[in-house]
Design a protein around this motif. Sequence first.
Motif, PDB file in Angstrom:
ATOM      1  N   UNK A 137    -108.906  17.561  13.142  1.00 42.26           N
ATOM      2  CA  UNK A 137    -107.937  17.462  12.044  1.00 42.26           C
ATOM      3  C   UNK A 137    -107.893  18.788  11.283  1.00 42.26           C
ATOM      4  N   UNK A 138    -106.801  19.056  10.591  1.00 41.23           N
ATOM      5  CA  UNK A 138    -106.777  20.271   9.763  1.00 41.23           C
ATOM      6  C   UNK A 138    -107.730  20.148   8.578  1.00 41.23           C
ATOM      7  N   UNK A 139    -108.350  21.258   8.220  1.00 40.90           N
ATOM      8  CA  UNK A 139    -109.234  21.297   7.048  1.00 40.90           C
ATOM      9  C   UNK A 139    -108.352  21.543   5.827  1.00 40.90           C
ATOM     10  N   UNK A 140    -108.205  20.510   5.003  1.00 44.62           N
ATOM     11  CA  UNK A 140    -107.268  20.618   3.874  1.00 44.62           C
ATOM     12  C   UNK A 140    -107.993  20.714   2.535  1.00 44.62           C
ATOM     13  N   UNK A 141    -109.240  21.171   2.572  1.00 44.85           N
ATOM     14  CA  UNK A 141    -110.043  21.176   1.344  1.00 44.85           C
ATOM     15  C   UNK A 141    -109.848  22.457   0.531  1.00 44.85           C
ATOM     16  N   UNK A 142    -110.489  22.506  -0.627  1.00 49.76           N
ATOM     17  CA  UNK A 142    -110.393  23.681  -1.498  1.00 49.76           C
ATOM     18  C   UNK A 142    -111.252  24.830  -0.957  1.00 49.76           C
ATOM     19  N   UNK A 143    -111.408  25.885  -1.745  1.00 52.89           N
ATOM     20  CA  UNK A 143    -112.078  27.089  -1.234  1.00 52.89           C
ATOM     21  C   UNK A 143    -113.542  27.180  -1.673  1.00 52.89           C
ATOM     22  N   UNK A 171    -113.686  16.744  13.304  1.00 53.98           N
ATOM     23  CA  UNK A 171    -113.991  18.180  13.256  1.00 53.98           C
ATOM     24  C   UNK A 171    -112.788  18.850  12.608  1.00 53.98           C
ATOM     25  N   UNK A 172    -113.059  19.662  11.577  1.00 52.53           N
ATOM     26  CA  UNK A 172    -111.970  20.246  10.789  1.00 52.53           C
ATOM     27  C   UNK A 172    -111.705  21.692  11.202  1.00 52.53           C
ATOM     28  N   UNK A 173    -110.414  22.052  11.221  1.00 53.57           N
ATOM     29  CA  UNK A 173    -109.995  23.415  11.574  1.00 53.57           C
ATOM     30  C   UNK A 173    -109.179  24.010  10.446  1.00 53.57           C
ATOM     31  N   UNK A 174    -109.592  25.217  10.005  1.00 52.70           N
ATOM     32  CA  UNK A 174    -108.818  25.971   9.017  1.00 52.70           C
ATOM     33  C   UNK A 174    -108.300  27.218   9.719  1.00 52.70           C
ATOM     34  N   UNK A 175    -106.983  27.382   9.752  1.00 50.22           N
ATOM     35  CA  UNK A 175    -106.375  28.523  10.454  1.00 50.22           C
ATOM     36  C   UNK A 175    -106.909  28.642  11.884  1.00 50.22           C
ATOM     37  N   UNK A 176    -106.954  27.531  12.559  1.00 50.16           N
ATOM     38  CA  UNK A 176    -107.383  27.476  13.973  1.00 50.16           C
ATOM     39  C   UNK A 176    -108.883  27.737  14.188  1.00 50.16           C
ATOM     40  N   UNK A 177    -109.652  27.826  13.087  1.00 50.75           N
ATOM     41  CA  UNK A 177    -111.100  28.054  13.197  1.00 50.75           C
ATOM     42  C   UNK A 177    -111.825  26.776  12.803  1.00 50.75           C
TER      43      UNK A 177
END
Length: 285
Positions: A137-143, A171-177
């Motif tokens: 899934x996409x990681x949609x959390x804060x920084x 498993x979360x992905x932020x910008x494909x990572x």
Amino acid sequence: MKELTYFNGEFIEPGAKVVSVDDRGYCFGDGVYEVCRVVNGRCFALSYHQDRLYRSMREMDIPVRMTPDDLTELHEIMIEQSDITEGYIYLQITRGVAPRHHAYDRSKLEPQMLMYIRPLDLDTIAAYGKGVKAITLPDERWLHCSIKSLNLVPNILAQTKAEKKSAYSAILFRDNICTEGACSNVFAVKDGILYTYPANDLILKGITRQMIATRVAPSCGVTLIEKECDREFIEQADELFFTDTIGGVIPIVKLDRMQVGDGKPGPVTMRLRESLEKVMLEGLP
Ligand code: PDD
């Protein structure tokens, strides 16, 4: 064996209504938490959890009212009085109680502390060793994911999607990572080398992850590289696993609709899982 709940200095009955509707933890998720494993009647790696708790509190600007020694003693009392030898202790500290207003005035707030101890079913944890399914899934959390904040909305939405698909987690992905899991860290094995996301602000620096990096992988002779792994790398990994306080090392045998490796828990994963279990049984302050 007796489940115990502690709130602001006293033990309370389970289900007692003690939280103010104006508690900022209740209104805003404005607080921090920790989850520590009880193994063989002792807290495992409690000092690591305490360090992370104090770091989270510093970063959230929540004042600390308890010394590490007081906290340790409280954990020990909970274990002794509950007679729970295999379980976990949940601890949360909210910023305090005040009429609802987004901004806070530190001088007018007293942090509220809740703790409870619950038993764990070791058969369920042992069954994770057979391998679990994960979804992506996409990681949609804060920084600032390195803060163990009570505010877990993106995590719980991701975890719910995962469980609806009969997966252990996402498993979360932020910008494909690949960053981490919805409530665990993620490791990949490729050609015998272990990989995980670097410990920066975009993941929670899991205590189990730290155990793998500093003790378990070195003692198993496994090289760990902290690096940003993209989706393709994760999909082509020989082995994948989650780590968290409750489940330890959890082999992933299915990723979305794909089989991971040969569809069975991999040899490196299982070596690390067994080695971590030994470290936990030996105990660590
Ligand atoms: N979750 N990443 C996230 C987002 C987590 O929520 C957790 C732990 C971890 C693993 O950290 P550790 O090894 O210290 O448990 C990583 C806990 C168990 C929870 O929220 O209940």
